[in-house]
Design a protein around this motif. Structure first.
Motif, PDB file in Angstrom:
ATOM      1  N   TRP A  96      -5.498  -4.549  10.394  1.00 38.00           N
ATOM      2  CA  TRP A  96      -5.153  -4.454   8.966  1.00 38.00           C
ATOM      3  C   TRP A  96      -6.388  -4.196   8.134  1.00 38.00           C
ATOM      4  CZ3 TRP A  96      -0.509  -4.236   6.748  1.00 38.00           C
ATOM      5  CH2 TRP A  96       0.593  -4.629   7.525  1.00 38.00           C
ATOM      6  N   TRP A  97      -6.237  -3.323   7.138  1.00 33.88           N
ATOM      7  CA  TRP A  97      -7.251  -3.106   6.114  1.00 33.88           C
ATOM      8  C   TRP A  97      -6.590  -3.397   4.780  1.00 33.88           C
ATOM      9  CZ3 TRP A  97      -6.434  -0.085  10.289  1.00 33.88           C
ATOM     10  CH2 TRP A  97      -7.512   0.110  11.164  1.00 33.88           C
ATOM     11  N   VAL A  98      -7.195  -4.245   3.980  1.00 33.69           N
ATOM     12  CA  VAL A  98      -6.671  -4.585   2.660  1.00 33.69           C
ATOM     13  C   VAL A  98      -7.730  -4.196   1.636  1.00 33.69           C
ATOM     14  CG1 VAL A  98      -5.865  -6.420   1.146  1.00 33.69           C
ATOM     15  CG2 VAL A  98      -5.286  -6.476   3.583  1.00 33.69           C
ATOM     16  N   MET A  99      -7.330  -3.372   0.668  1.00 34.46           N
ATOM     17  CA  MET A  99      -8.247  -2.896  -0.364  1.00 34.46           C
ATOM     18  C   MET A  99      -7.739  -3.308  -1.739  1.00 34.46           C
ATOM     19  SD  MET A  99      -8.615   0.903   1.234  1.00 34.46           S
ATOM     20  CE  MET A  99      -7.181   0.821   2.298  1.00 34.46           C
ATOM     21  N   ASN A 100      -8.613  -3.887  -2.550  1.00 31.78           N
ATOM     22  CA  ASN A 100      -8.271  -4.195  -3.936  1.00 31.78           C
ATOM     23  C   ASN A 100      -8.562  -2.935  -4.742  1.00 31.78           C
ATOM     24  OD1 ASN A 100      -8.075  -5.053  -6.571  1.00 31.78           O
ATOM     25  ND2 ASN A 100      -9.038  -7.027  -6.171  1.00 31.78           N
ATOM     26  N   VAL A 101      -7.515  -2.223  -5.139  1.00 28.46           N
ATOM     27  CA  VAL A 101      -7.677  -0.956  -5.852  1.00 28.46           C
ATOM     28  C   VAL A 101      -7.455  -1.117  -7.355  1.00 28.46           C
ATOM     29  CG1 VAL A 101      -7.132   0.456  -3.849  1.00 28.46           C
ATOM     30  CG2 VAL A 101      -5.284  -0.279  -5.367  1.00 28.46           C
ATOM     31  N   GLY A 102      -7.194  -2.322  -7.813  1.00 27.11           N
ATOM     32  CA  GLY A 102      -7.030  -2.579  -9.241  1.00 27.11           C
ATOM     33  C   GLY A 102      -5.765  -1.950  -9.792  1.00 27.11           C
ATOM     34  N   SER A 103      -5.826  -1.577 -11.047  1.00 27.75           N
ATOM     35  CA  SER A 103      -4.627  -1.082 -11.733  1.00 27.75           C
ATOM     36  C   SER A 103      -4.483   0.436 -11.695  1.00 27.75           C
ATOM     37  CB  SER A 103      -4.641  -1.549 -13.186  1.00 27.75           C
ATOM     38  OG  SER A 103      -5.781  -1.030 -13.849  1.00 27.75           O
ATOM     39  N   THR A 104      -5.399   1.139 -11.039  1.00 25.78           N
ATOM     40  CA  THR A 104      -5.297   2.592 -10.942  1.00 25.78           C
ATOM     41  C   THR A 104      -4.047   2.974 -10.166  1.00 25.78           C
ATOM     42  OG1 THR A 104      -7.703   2.760 -10.926  1.00 25.78           O
ATOM     43  CG2 THR A 104      -6.477   4.681 -10.170  1.00 25.78           C
ATOM     44  N   ARG A 105      -3.282   3.931 -10.668  1.00 29.18           N
ATOM     45  CA  ARG A 105      -2.082   4.411  -9.970  1.00 29.18           C
ATOM     46  C   ARG A 105      -2.468   5.597  -9.088  1.00 29.18           C
ATOM     47  NH1 ARG A 105       1.815   1.859  -8.615  1.00 29.18           N
ATOM     48  NH2 ARG A 105       3.121   3.673  -8.541  1.00 29.18           N
ATOM     49  N   PHE A 106      -2.013   5.560  -7.862  1.00 34.98           N
ATOM     50  CA  PHE A 106      -2.278   6.631  -6.916  1.00 34.98           C
ATOM     51  C   PHE A 106      -0.980   7.314  -6.537  1.00 34.98           C
ATOM     52  CE2 PHE A 106      -5.662   3.534  -6.260  1.00 34.98           C
ATOM     53  CZ  PHE A 106      -6.758   4.343  -6.460  1.00 34.98           C
ATOM     54  N   ALA A 107      -1.069   8.576  -6.152  1.00 39.28           N
ATOM     55  CA  ALA A 107       0.099   9.328  -5.691  1.00 39.28           C
ATOM     56  C   ALA A 107       0.302   9.145  -4.191  1.00 39.28           C
ATOM     57  CB  ALA A 107      -0.061  10.807  -6.017  1.00 39.28           C
TER      58      ALA A 107
END
Length: 170
Positions: A96-107
């Motif tokens: 597992w890889w868990v990334m905190n990407v914050g509030s940015t929306r990705f496609a």
């Protein structure tokens, strides 16, 4: 109303789990499949990729976060990032890889996992492209399907074709 867990909030104050003192309105969200801040969204700001690879002891994830669908045609291997080196495979066969990407929306997230023996999560190109293992992608608490994504590139004058995995978030 009584504050059953001692976190300073009652159900009348919006505490969505008054039996857990880490869950209350305004709490920091952590990746744990719980709505820690009681805003109705589980694990917001987190992106997790899980790959089932029981035959390996460690694997590496390369990925690219795609901001809009128009970016899909412009992706190059130089845009990919390493998710932090190799990850250990747990006793159930998952890495597992868990990334905190914050509030940015990705496609989407396009990724490839390098497994033992030079194998990858995806093989083939165009009609023959196929995912070789079980993959789970969670973004803001929602599970998305991973599918093959064919790519072609040139490196030092030599043309290559292959595939990576992609999960679309729309």
């Amino acid at each position: 109303c009584v504050d059953d867990d001692g976190d300073g909030y009652t159900e009348d104050d919006g505490d969505c789990d008054d039996s857990d003192d880490t869950v209350y309105p305004g709490a920091d969200e952590v990746y744990d499949t719980v709505d820690n801040d009681c805003d109705g969204t589980i694990d917001e700001g987190y992106l997790a990729v899980g790959v089932y690879t029981p035959a390996d002891s460690s694997v590496a994830l390369d990925y690219e976060l795609v901001y809009s669908t128009s970016d899909l045609g412009t992706i190059s291997s130089e845009d990919w990032e390493d998710a932090g080196g190799t990850d250990s495979v747990d006793s159930s066969g998952w890495a597992w890889w868990v990334m905190n990407v914050g509030s940015t929306r990705f496609a989407a997230i396009r990724f490839d996992v390098d497994m033992a023996g030079g194998n990858s999560t995806c093989e083939g190109y165009d009609d023959t492209a196929a995912i070789r293992t079980d993959i789970i992608v969670r973004y803001n608490g929602i599970v998305y399907d991973a599918e093959p994504f064919s790519v072609a590139w040139t490196y030092e004058g030599v043309s290559y074709t292959g595939c990576s995995a992609i999960a679309y978030f729309y």
